[in-house]
Design an enzyme around this catalytic site. Sequence first.
Site, short mmCIF file in Angstrom:
data_model
loop_
_atom_site.label_atom_id
_atom_site.label_comp_id
_atom_site.label_asym_id
_atom_site.label_seq_id
_atom_site.Cartn_x
_atom_site.Cartn_y
_atom_site.Cartn_z
N HIS A 191 -8.20 5.23 0.45
CA HIS A 191 -8.54 5.90 -0.79
C HIS A 191 -9.87 6.62 -0.69
O HIS A 191 -10.13 7.57 -1.43
CB HIS A 191 -8.47 4.93 -1.96
N ARG A 298 -4.53 9.59 -10.90
CA ARG A 298 -4.86 8.22 -10.46
C ARG A 298 -5.93 7.65 -11.39
O ARG A 298 -7.13 7.74 -11.11
CB ARG A 298 -5.40 8.23 -9.02
N ARG A 334 -0.58 8.01 -14.21
CA ARG A 334 -0.14 6.77 -13.55
C ARG A 334 -0.98 5.61 -14.07
O ARG A 334 -2.21 5.72 -14.13
CB ARG A 334 -0.31 6.89 -12.04
N GLU A 433 7.34 3.60 -3.60
CA GLU A 433 6.40 3.49 -2.49
C GLU A 433 6.54 2.17 -1.73
O GLU A 433 5.70 1.82 -0.92
CB GLU A 433 4.96 3.71 -2.96
N ASP A 457 1.77 4.87 0.66
CA ASP A 457 2.15 3.45 0.73
C ASP A 457 3.50 3.25 1.39
O ASP A 457 3.68 2.30 2.14
CB ASP A 457 2.16 2.84 -0.68
N ARG A 467 -2.84 1.41 6.04
CA ARG A 467 -3.19 2.83 5.94
C ARG A 467 -4.68 3.09 6.10
O ARG A 467 -5.10 4.22 6.32
CB ARG A 467 -2.68 3.40 4.60
N CYS A 504 4.32 12.63 -4.11
CA CYS A 504 2.89 12.80 -4.38
C CYS A 504 2.00 12.17 -3.31
O CYS A 504 0.79 12.14 -3.46
CB CYS A 504 2.53 12.26 -5.77
#
Length: 580
Positions: A191, A298, A334, A433, A457, A467, A504
């Site tokens: 992130h 987000r 979201r 995801e 994800d 990740r 996305c």
Amino acid sequence: MQKLQGIAVSPGVAIGEALVMDNEGFRIPQRFVARDAVENEIERLDKAIAAAAAEIARNRDVVTKELGEKYGAIFEAHLQMLQDQRLRADLEELIRDRHYSPEYAVSRKMRQYVQVFQRLESSYLAERANDIVDIEKRLLRHLLGHRRENISQLTSPVLVLAHNLTPSETANLDRRFVQGFATELGGPGSHTAIVAEALEIPAVVGAGPFLAEVSGGDTVIIDGDRGIIILQPDEETLARYRHESRELQAQAARLQSLRDLPAETADGARISLLGNIEFPYEVEHCIDRGADGVGLYRTEFLYLGSDSEPNEEHHYQAYRQVVEAMNGKPVTIRTLDLGADKIPHLPKPEDEKNPFLGLRSIRLTLRNLPLFRTQLRAILRVSALGNVQVMFPLVSTLMELRQAKMVLADVMEDLDENDIDYNRSLPVGMMVEVPAAVMMIDHFLEEVDFLSIGTNDLIQYTLAVDRSNRDVVGLYNPSDPAVLKLLSIAIGASVRKGIPISLCGQMSGSITYMMLLLGLGLRSFSVTPSAIPELKNVCRRLTIPDCEMVAQKAMTMENARDITAYLRGELKKRVPDASF
Ligand code: PEP
Ligand code: MG
């Protein structure tokens, strides 16, 4: 001159002066104080203890109120440890008798306590070692206040070089002055990488150890396209990069001329190009790039960008800014995806060994109903102002989706009772995801209004690759045939059922995958706003039958490397100026 290879996570070239942060974001040199400064230094220590105590007490009160006594007690315990007379006496002794600076004394003493706790037989007490680290950091933050200001109160442009940056540290970088950053740790889907794109600054992560080689003020180049960091570049390299940087700006200006043209293929299929945002200010980036809406907001970054717990009004005002600016275009909000690498200020019930498999996202919100309900109220209220959709992240079972929808229905009832306006037919969707969600896609499709695939994800959970871990970056690959099969199943099922689906994850912002995704039937891409012009340029030169042929062939291939090479080769034939 020294050249380092890392992972490119946010494009562009930055050239400038280095600002170096160490492991913890603090520099704690072994420093001693003069005899006649001892009293002043002890006073400074006392002030830091008092300020840290006041901060902890505030946290205790807020957390007790919002989450209950059980969580508040964690902060009460911190407060007692910090105010322990023995600790205070030990620190004073180190400053008075050994002439340590307060920072050095705190750092030494707390590390000793940590070691003692870690050696204890009781696992409960051993875990308290983390609490001591927390208190140490808090005290150091107060002692080093002026040095921390370096990062938050900059006055001239810098490139930040750090061992690691958390998403919240990255979110708090001052956009006016931080022109790029590079870290020793970090992976392609972290992130932190996503925030770098939001800031629209070049960034490289996972470059391995290099901080010992560089000092603050050195000239550095960060090449966010190739993942390269150059320390103390020579004149020739500098000239080359300056030239490249001008070229990139000229190319961006050329693409910008497409802003008001529709995103459609050469044979007339309309494509939706939406923006992913983390902060309300990014809505401007979406508008500037001609986005068709916001495909992923987000919202958890509201927590990561602030020091205190957001309330309903904070949520509402942030969403309102976005919805009003989009002026009728869709905005998909979201619900909170906290946990894993996006750690809020909330205390965690337990220290997690595998946070990406732990209490994150919808799992966390379903266990913190007051938090969830507060956010849903704000989303519902803002739905009265524009074209809003709500989306639940990381859904892995039908029960989770149903529970989340039940909470939503319950909050709707509350609003009804209080005569508060909202959109009664607010579209409700979920992210796909987790491989389990793909396997059960037909069932999910019966219960949602739309879907959005989160490949960041989906890739990590399909391939069992963290990740954000640079050591396994070679295994994290969107082209993996197993990933493509899951995409094909999810997109195919949604298209057949006539339920809108978009993608996305970062993958949709890469032109490499555009032919494949169009060929699989995808018509909606939600991407970092800066990627929109290039995607529009590419899609306008493709035709759907052509893309379908390429997708079919790619789906027969067995390994990721061949698939990437094939997709790039095919795109290059149709869009010769495409660069990867
Ligand atoms: C994803 O997982 O692809 C996604 C878009 O969500 P995030 O990156 O916030 O986990
Ligand atoms: Mg995700």
